[in-house]
Design a protein around this motif. Structure first.
Motif, PDB file in Angstrom:
ATOM      1  N   LEU A  30       0.975  -1.464  -0.644  1.00  0.00           N
ATOM      2  CA  LEU A  30       0.061  -0.018   0.204  1.00  0.00           C
ATOM      3  C   LEU A  30       1.135   1.561   0.042  1.00  0.00           C
ATOM      4  O   LEU A  30       0.708   2.759  -0.732  1.00  0.00           O
ATOM      5  CB  LEU A  30      -1.287  -0.240   0.727  1.00  0.00           C
ATOM      6  CG  LEU A  30      -2.045  -0.991   1.340  1.00  0.00           C
ATOM      7  CD1 LEU A  30      -3.244  -1.092   2.267  1.00  0.00           C
ATOM      8  CD2 LEU A  30      -3.232  -0.646   0.186  1.00  0.00           C
ATOM      9  N   PRO A  31       1.728   1.288   0.232  1.00  0.00           N
ATOM     10  CA  PRO A  31       3.119   2.813   1.033  1.00  0.00           C
ATOM     11  C   PRO A  31       3.506   2.550  -0.809  1.00  0.00           C
ATOM     12  O   PRO A  31       3.106   3.701  -1.263  1.00  0.00           O
ATOM     13  CB  PRO A  31       4.156   2.109   1.626  1.00  0.00           C
ATOM     14  CG  PRO A  31       3.274   1.614   2.764  1.00  0.00           C
ATOM     15  CD  PRO A  31       2.103   0.195   1.896  1.00  0.00           C
ATOM     16  N   PHE A  32       3.957   1.328  -1.440  1.00  0.00           N
ATOM     17  CA  PHE A  32       4.376   2.129  -2.527  1.00  0.00           C
ATOM     18  C   PHE A  32       2.968   2.650  -3.693  1.00  0.00           C
ATOM     19  O   PHE A  32       3.495   2.971  -4.455  1.00  0.00           O
ATOM     20  CB  PHE A  32       4.973   0.295  -3.364  1.00  0.00           C
ATOM     21  CG  PHE A  32       5.440   0.392  -4.861  1.00  0.00           C
ATOM     22  CD1 PHE A  32       6.766   1.024  -4.883  1.00  0.00           C
ATOM     23  CD2 PHE A  32       5.315  -0.266  -5.533  1.00  0.00           C
ATOM     24  CE1 PHE A  32       7.640   1.402  -5.893  1.00  0.00           C
ATOM     25  CE2 PHE A  32       4.998  -0.307  -6.978  1.00  0.00           C
ATOM     26  CZ  PHE A  32       6.288   0.260  -6.800  1.00  0.00           C
ATOM     27  N   LEU A  33       2.383   1.812  -3.892  1.00  0.00           N
ATOM     28  CA  LEU A  33       1.600   2.817  -4.850  1.00  0.00           C
ATOM     29  C   LEU A  33       1.016   3.875  -4.314  1.00  0.00           C
ATOM     30  O   LEU A  33       0.578   4.166  -5.573  1.00  0.00           O
ATOM     31  CB  LEU A  33      -0.290   1.337  -4.308  1.00  0.00           C
ATOM     32  CG  LEU A  33      -0.081   0.016  -4.424  1.00  0.00           C
ATOM     33  CD1 LEU A  33      -1.385  -1.008  -4.779  1.00  0.00           C
ATOM     34  CD2 LEU A  33       0.635   0.157  -6.564  1.00  0.00           C
ATOM     35  N   GLU A  34       1.170   3.481  -2.600  1.00  0.00           N
ATOM     36  CA  GLU A  34       0.959   5.376  -2.620  1.00  0.00           C
ATOM     37  C   GLU A  34       1.668   6.631  -2.862  1.00  0.00           C
ATOM     38  O   GLU A  34       1.273   7.849  -3.747  1.00  0.00           O
ATOM     39  CB  GLU A  34       0.326   5.914  -1.126  1.00  0.00           C
ATOM     40  CG  GLU A  34       0.138   7.311  -0.833  1.00  0.00           C
ATOM     41  CD  GLU A  34      -0.685   7.638  -1.499  1.00  0.00           C
ATOM     42  OE1 GLU A  34      -0.745   9.061  -1.173  1.00  0.00           O
ATOM     43  OE2 GLU A  34      -1.803   7.135  -1.584  1.00  0.00           O
ATOM     44  N   ARG A  39       3.444  10.790  -7.556  1.00  0.00           N
ATOM     45  CA  ARG A  39       4.530  10.657  -7.904  1.00  0.00           C
ATOM     46  C   ARG A  39       3.835  10.708  -9.808  1.00  0.00           C
ATOM     47  O   ARG A  39       4.077  11.628 -10.550  1.00  0.00           O
ATOM     48  CB  ARG A  39       5.042   9.859  -8.270  1.00  0.00           C
ATOM     49  CG  ARG A  39       6.710   9.492  -7.127  1.00  0.00           C
ATOM     50  CD  ARG A  39       7.340  10.951  -8.030  1.00  0.00           C
ATOM     51  NE  ARG A  39       8.679  11.178  -6.365  1.00  0.00           N
ATOM     52  CZ  ARG A  39      10.001  10.135  -6.490  1.00  0.00           C
ATOM     53  NH1 ARG A  39      10.695  10.120  -7.969  1.00  0.00           N
ATOM     54  NH2 ARG A  39      10.849  10.213  -5.677  1.00  0.00           N
ATOM     55  N   GLY A  40       2.450  10.855  -9.727  1.00  0.00           N
ATOM     56  CA  GLY A  40       1.413  10.494 -10.587  1.00  0.00           C
ATOM     57  C   GLY A  40       2.309   9.393 -11.666  1.00  0.00           C
ATOM     58  O   GLY A  40       2.054   9.531 -13.480  1.00  0.00           O
ATOM     59  N   ILE A  41       2.115   8.005 -11.265  1.00  0.00           N
ATOM     60  CA  ILE A  41       3.111   7.618 -12.107  1.00  0.00           C
ATOM     61  C   ILE A  41       2.244   6.368 -11.942  1.00  0.00           C
ATOM     62  O   ILE A  41       1.444   6.044 -11.170  1.00  0.00           O
ATOM     63  CB  ILE A  41       4.662   6.926 -11.732  1.00  0.00           C
ATOM     64  CG1 ILE A  41       5.682   7.901 -11.600  1.00  0.00           C
ATOM     65  CG2 ILE A  41       4.745   5.768 -12.001  1.00  0.00           C
ATOM     66  CD1 ILE A  41       6.819   7.512 -10.791  1.00  0.00           C
ATOM     67  N   LEU A 256      12.347  -0.657  -2.928  1.00  0.00           N
ATOM     68  CA  LEU A 256      12.296  -0.308  -4.704  1.00  0.00           C
ATOM     69  C   LEU A 256      11.580   1.241  -4.150  1.00  0.00           C
ATOM     70  O   LEU A 256      12.344   2.366  -4.781  1.00  0.00           O
ATOM     71  CB  LEU A 256      11.197  -0.867  -6.029  1.00  0.00           C
ATOM     72  CG  LEU A 256      11.179  -0.484  -6.464  1.00  0.00           C
ATOM     73  CD1 LEU A 256      13.020   0.393  -8.064  1.00  0.00           C
ATOM     74  CD2 LEU A 256      10.269  -0.927  -7.491  1.00  0.00           C
ATOM     75  N   GLN A 257      10.950   1.632  -3.597  1.00  0.00           N
ATOM     76  CA  GLN A 257      10.708   3.050  -3.188  1.00  0.00           C
ATOM     77  C   GLN A 257      10.821   4.030  -2.710  1.00  0.00           C
ATOM     78  O   GLN A 257      12.449   4.403  -2.782  1.00  0.00           O
ATOM     79  CB  GLN A 257       9.422   2.670  -2.570  1.00  0.00           C
ATOM     80  CG  GLN A 257       8.799   4.331  -2.146  1.00  0.00           C
ATOM     81  CD  GLN A 257       7.117   3.777  -0.813  1.00  0.00           C
ATOM     82  OE1 GLN A 257       6.552   3.393  -0.649  1.00  0.00           O
ATOM     83  NE2 GLN A 257       7.549   5.217  -0.038  1.00  0.00           N
TER      84      GLN A 257
END
Length: 263
Positions: A30-34, A39-41, A256-257
């Motif tokens: 969830l933090p990665f998706l946020e 970032r608009g990605i 990765l984040q």
């Protein structure tokens, strides 16, 4: 190497082993998706598992706390449909060896089911088949009807005390017993990522493919020319392939984040 992340506009995520395992969502997902949203990605989930419908995947992620829609998914079922329509527009009648839940996706794409005189045989990951179903499929292949398999995975990961032979294992059974060859689609066929990227109008070179299997997820990205990130999961590949080299290798999406945050 981190500079490659600057050009990424779309992230394609494998699911089991990457964002969750079995029924457990990884805490970094969830933090990665946020992070991507801020970032608009864009992002979408790219799965070889053709034993579930897109609607079932939407419901599963919803139960895990991920709000998403069918537009955020591209499965090997989707790619099989796109491949047939693009490369074999003459095929309208199919015999499907697969779960009933994916039949509506073929119907919506204009295909008809025909178990007597089909123009093609489609082999998917079938978790509830009767031996007679396997025999009928083999009979049609043996008669010379062209066959297409949705993906090559020989086993499906699970967090339960069992082992799940997947579409690739069933495909090999059919090929050996009929002395025929099926066209195998899904990851790592680069066409799958190219079709998915085209759906979101993003050049494949500006996409990142993240997953836990070198032989499918990372090979897919490498074959298509995308940036790749390998999520380390011991045992994800039964046989570790040679000449597959991810751009990034991390233990989870959180790592990765953290790399991306400093780009």
């Amino acid at each position: 190497m981190e500079r490659q992340l600057k050009s990424v506009r779309m992230v394609f995520l494998d699911m089991d082993g990457t964002i969750y395992h079995g029924g457990t969502l990884f805490p970094t997902t969830l933090p990665f998706l946020e992070f991507l949203r801020k970032r608009g990605i864009g992002y979408a989930f790219l799965s070889n598992n053709s034993s579930y419908s897109t609607e079932e995947y939407v419901a599963k992620l919803h139960r895990m706390g991920i709000e998403t829609t069918a537009e955020n998914f591209y499965t090997s079922t989707c790619y099989t449909i796109d491949f047939l329509k693009r490369n074999h527009p003459e095929i309208k009648r199919i015999h499907l060896f697969g779960m009933p839940c994916i039949r509506p996706e073929f119907t919506a794409a204009g295909f008809e089911f025909d178990d007597e005189t089909p123009q093609a045989v489609i082999v998917a990951f079938h978790r509830a088949f009767h031996y007679d179903d396997l025999c009928r499929t083999a009979y049609l292949l043996r008669k010379g009807i062209p066959g297409f398999a949705t993906h090559p995975d020989v086993y499906c990961p699970t967090d339960q005390p069992t082992w799940l032979p997947d579409c690739g294992a069933i495909t090999r059974c059919l090929e050996v017993s009929t002395n025929t060859k099926l066209k195998v689609l899904g990851k790592p066929d680069p066409g799958m990522l190219r079709e998915a990227a085209a759906r979101y109008a993003v050049p494949v070179e500006q996409c990142l493919m993240a997953g836990d299997r070198l032989a499918t997820d990372i090979a897919l990205g490498q074959n298509a020319g995308a940036v790749t990130c390998h999520i380390l999961q011991p045992g994800a590949d039964l046989v570790v392939p040679e000449n597959i080299h991810p751009d990034f290798q991390v233990n989870n999406l959180g790592e990765l984040q953290r790399i991306w945050e400093h780009v």
